[in-house]
Scaffold this motif. Structure first.
Motif, short mmCIF file in Angstrom:
data_model
loop_
_atom_site.label_atom_id
_atom_site.label_comp_id
_atom_site.label_asym_id
_atom_site.label_seq_id
_atom_site.Cartn_x
_atom_site.Cartn_y
_atom_site.Cartn_z
N ASN A 53 39.53 41.39 37.39
CA ASN A 53 39.39 39.92 37.00
C ASN A 53 38.71 39.05 37.79
O ASN A 53 37.78 38.18 37.40
CB ASN A 53 40.60 39.23 36.62
N ALA A 54 39.04 38.98 39.05
CA ALA A 54 38.33 38.13 39.97
C ALA A 54 36.71 38.42 40.07
O ALA A 54 36.01 37.54 40.48
CB ALA A 54 38.77 38.38 41.45
N ARG A 55 36.48 39.57 39.93
CA ARG A 55 34.96 40.02 39.59
C ARG A 55 34.29 39.61 38.29
O ARG A 55 33.12 39.90 38.17
CB ARG A 55 34.70 41.53 40.03
N GLY A 56 34.85 38.85 37.45
CA GLY A 56 34.29 38.62 36.05
C GLY A 56 34.60 39.53 35.07
O GLY A 56 33.91 39.87 34.31
N PHE A 57 35.73 40.20 35.06
CA PHE A 57 36.27 41.00 33.91
C PHE A 57 37.49 40.62 33.38
O PHE A 57 38.43 40.12 33.96
CB PHE A 57 36.50 42.49 34.44
N SER A 58 37.48 40.87 31.82
CA SER A 58 38.70 40.52 31.23
C SER A 58 38.90 41.42 29.96
O SER A 58 38.13 42.06 29.31
CB SER A 58 38.83 39.12 30.86
N VAL A 59 40.29 41.57 29.88
CA VAL A 59 40.73 42.80 28.62
C VAL A 59 41.26 41.48 27.61
O VAL A 59 41.79 40.34 28.01
CB VAL A 59 42.03 43.51 28.87
#
Length: 158
Positions: A53-59
């Protein structure tokens, strides 16, 4: 509609969420269910979300009751199940249809962008669509694909 970011979906709390909010992120959009053989994948989905998430990812989770009636609960019950059993922190949306005349427009778009092996229809819970930072659907994965097996593919887009 030109990409995932052009759609809006209701949160479990009933709030309209423009998917433009996730612009610039890599997304894994999944139709979920609480009483499915694949339900333990919530753990892997949450692990991916936490790790990346901190790298720009989301489920993004979209509960669906179209397959074997495996998501019978209301929004409050779904939220309770996800938080108490899997400590889900990724965004969960209101229950949707992913096939048929009442399908959510987002899923019509996703299926049109990436057809499955047996055609565009979603065949079961936990079908996964991988979306790049620009909102383009880059991959579709079957329910049998374990979330942790997608790590390298997701990292390549980050």
């Amino acid at each position: 509609m030109t990409g995932v970011h052009d759609f809006t979906a209701k949160s479990l709390a009933g709030e309209d969420i423009p998917l433009k909010r996730f612009e610039g992120q890599v997304l894994l959009i999944v139709n979920t269910a609480s009483k499915c053989g694949f339900t333990p994948q919530y753990k892997g989905l949450e692990t991916l979300h936490q790790k990346l998430n901190a790298r720009g990812f989301s489920v993004l989770g979209f509960p669906c009751n179209q397959f074997g009636g495996q998501e019978p609960g209301n929004a409050e019950q779904i939220e309770q199940f996800c938080s108490s059993n899997y400590a889900v922190t990724f965004p969960m949306f209101a229950k949707v249809d992913v096939n048929g005349s009442n399908e959510h427009p987002l899923f019509a778009y996703l299926k049109n962008a990436k057809s499955g092996l047996l055609g565009p229809s979603i065949k079961w819970n936990f079908t996964k669509f991988l979306v790049d930072r620009s909102g383009k659907v880059v991959a579709r994965h079957a329910p049998t694909a374990r979330p942790e097996a997608l790590t390298k593919e997701i990292e390549a887009l980050l």
